[in-house]
Enzyme design. Structure first.
Site, PDB file in Angstrom:
ATOM      1  N   ASP A 141      24.208  92.549  29.159  1.00 60.51           N
ATOM      2  CA  ASP A 141      25.431  92.836  30.261  1.00 60.51           C
ATOM      3  C   ASP A 141      26.665  91.792  30.468  1.00 60.51           C
ATOM      4  O   ASP A 141      25.964  90.524  29.630  1.00 60.51           O
ATOM      5  CB  ASP A 141      24.530  92.168  31.476  1.00 60.51           C
ATOM      6  N   LYS A 204      29.051  97.648  36.782  1.00 60.10           N
ATOM      7  CA  LYS A 204      28.215  96.539  36.934  1.00 60.10           C
ATOM      8  C   LYS A 204      28.757  95.751  38.074  1.00 60.10           C
ATOM      9  O   LYS A 204      29.719  94.898  38.185  1.00 60.10           O
ATOM     10  CB  LYS A 204      27.006  95.689  36.086  1.00 60.10           C
ATOM     11  N   LYS A 240      25.616  99.553  38.275  1.00 59.93           N
ATOM     12  CA  LYS A 240      24.376  99.042  38.406  1.00 59.93           C
ATOM     13  C   LYS A 240      25.252  98.563  39.810  1.00 59.93           C
ATOM     14  O   LYS A 240      25.943  97.293  39.623  1.00 59.93           O
ATOM     15  CB  LYS A 240      23.814  98.140  37.317  1.00 59.93           C
TER      16      LYS A 240
END
Length: 291
Positions: A141, A204, A240
């Site tokens: 990430d 995300k 996400k």
């Protein structure tokens, strides 16, 4: 000319709706779907989408081992509850997770690339990502470089994502937009498009650190970009939701938005994740209350 290449790409996609219209659309989706979505089967599914996260300055081998042990204990539980999708930690804790993780099909995720601000040298970002993958992470990430993005310097943003994707060497790459900092739907739309074209496997919402976390409105905009990208290029990109998702009620609302816009094909942990720490216990409690 370089900048025009990116702005032309932005124009291929439908513009973002005004904030008040997005809010109204989200409210309509929740009103239509929430009651029928709040059921045991959906809560079980949401449990399987969680990236169980610990990102604290006080993380130690012992505290991360406890997190992993809790995950191991979920494996094959008598309630038939699916395990979480991943455990997400800082790079230095990846070997700890790898050492103790016994549960099958639970991935090891790590933040990288100068998390949570992305304010470091690009060479360090690439090296950190490569080292993190080498130490055992199979999901990474990273944070979109807002320094360049907010200055409308799109080329270096794209290059950083592309290079970190290359550094992943097959590991999944999630790009954090930090939607709470972007605020405006149009900026969220552009950041989503730029990330998708630069190699993101997931986009995300948030780091959960300096700025406000996920909102239903931000996820609405991101999902529409993902949908349009799929319609154009026949490639599914994951979403996400992270930052402030704590209750079963919160999670079901995000489920409703993703389900309504992207459809059942995205209702799988390979395309839908929720980054959280306390959500696991809250979902388990909600499931017991429905029994």
């Amino acid at each position: 000319m370089e900048k025009k290449k990116y702005t032309d790409t932005f124009e291929l996609f439908a513009p973002a709706l005004p904030q008040e219209k997005i809010t109204a659309q989200v409210e309509e989706i929740i009103t239509k779907n929430y009651d029928k979505a709040y059921q045991k089967e959906v809560l079980h599914f949401l449990h399987s989408t969680i990236d169980l996260t610990s990102l604290s300055a006080t993380d130690t081998e012992q505290s991360i081992k406890q997190l992993v042990d809790n995950t191991n204990q979920l494996e094959g539980n008598s309630e038939g509850l699916p395990n979480v999708a991943a455990i997400c930690v800082y790079p230095l804790q990846v070997p700890v997770v790898k050492k103790y993780l016994k549960a099958l099909n639970v991935h090891i995720a790590a933040v990288s690339g100068g998390f949570p601000t992305s304010q470091t040298f690009e060479e360090i970002k690439y090296a950190e990502t490569a080292l993190t993958v080498a130490s055992g992470a199979n999901e990474i990430d990273i944070v979109l470089n807002l320094n360049h993005f907010l200055s409308k310097e799109y080329a270096p943003v794209a290059v950083e994502i592309e290079e970190q994707k290359a550094s992943c060497r097959g590991a999944l790459l999630k790009v954090i937009l930090e939607t709470g900092a972007l605020k405006e739907p149009e900026l969220i739309r552009q950041a989503s498009i730029l990330s998708l074209f630069s190699g993101a496997d997931f986009i995300k919402t948030s780091t959960g650190k300096e700025f406000p976390g996920a909102t239903l409105e931000a996820v609405y905009t991101m999902c529409h970009v993902i949908k349009e990208y799929y319609q154009r290029y026949n490639k599914r990109i994951g979403i996400k939701v992270s930052g402030g998702v704590r209750t079963a009620e919160d999670a079901v609302k995000y489920y409703c938005v993703v389900s309504e816009i992207l459809g059942k094909e995205w209702l799988t942990p390979s395309l839908f994740r929720i980054g959280a720490s306390s959500l696991v216990s809250n979902l388990q409690k909600a499931i017991k209350e429905l029994n």
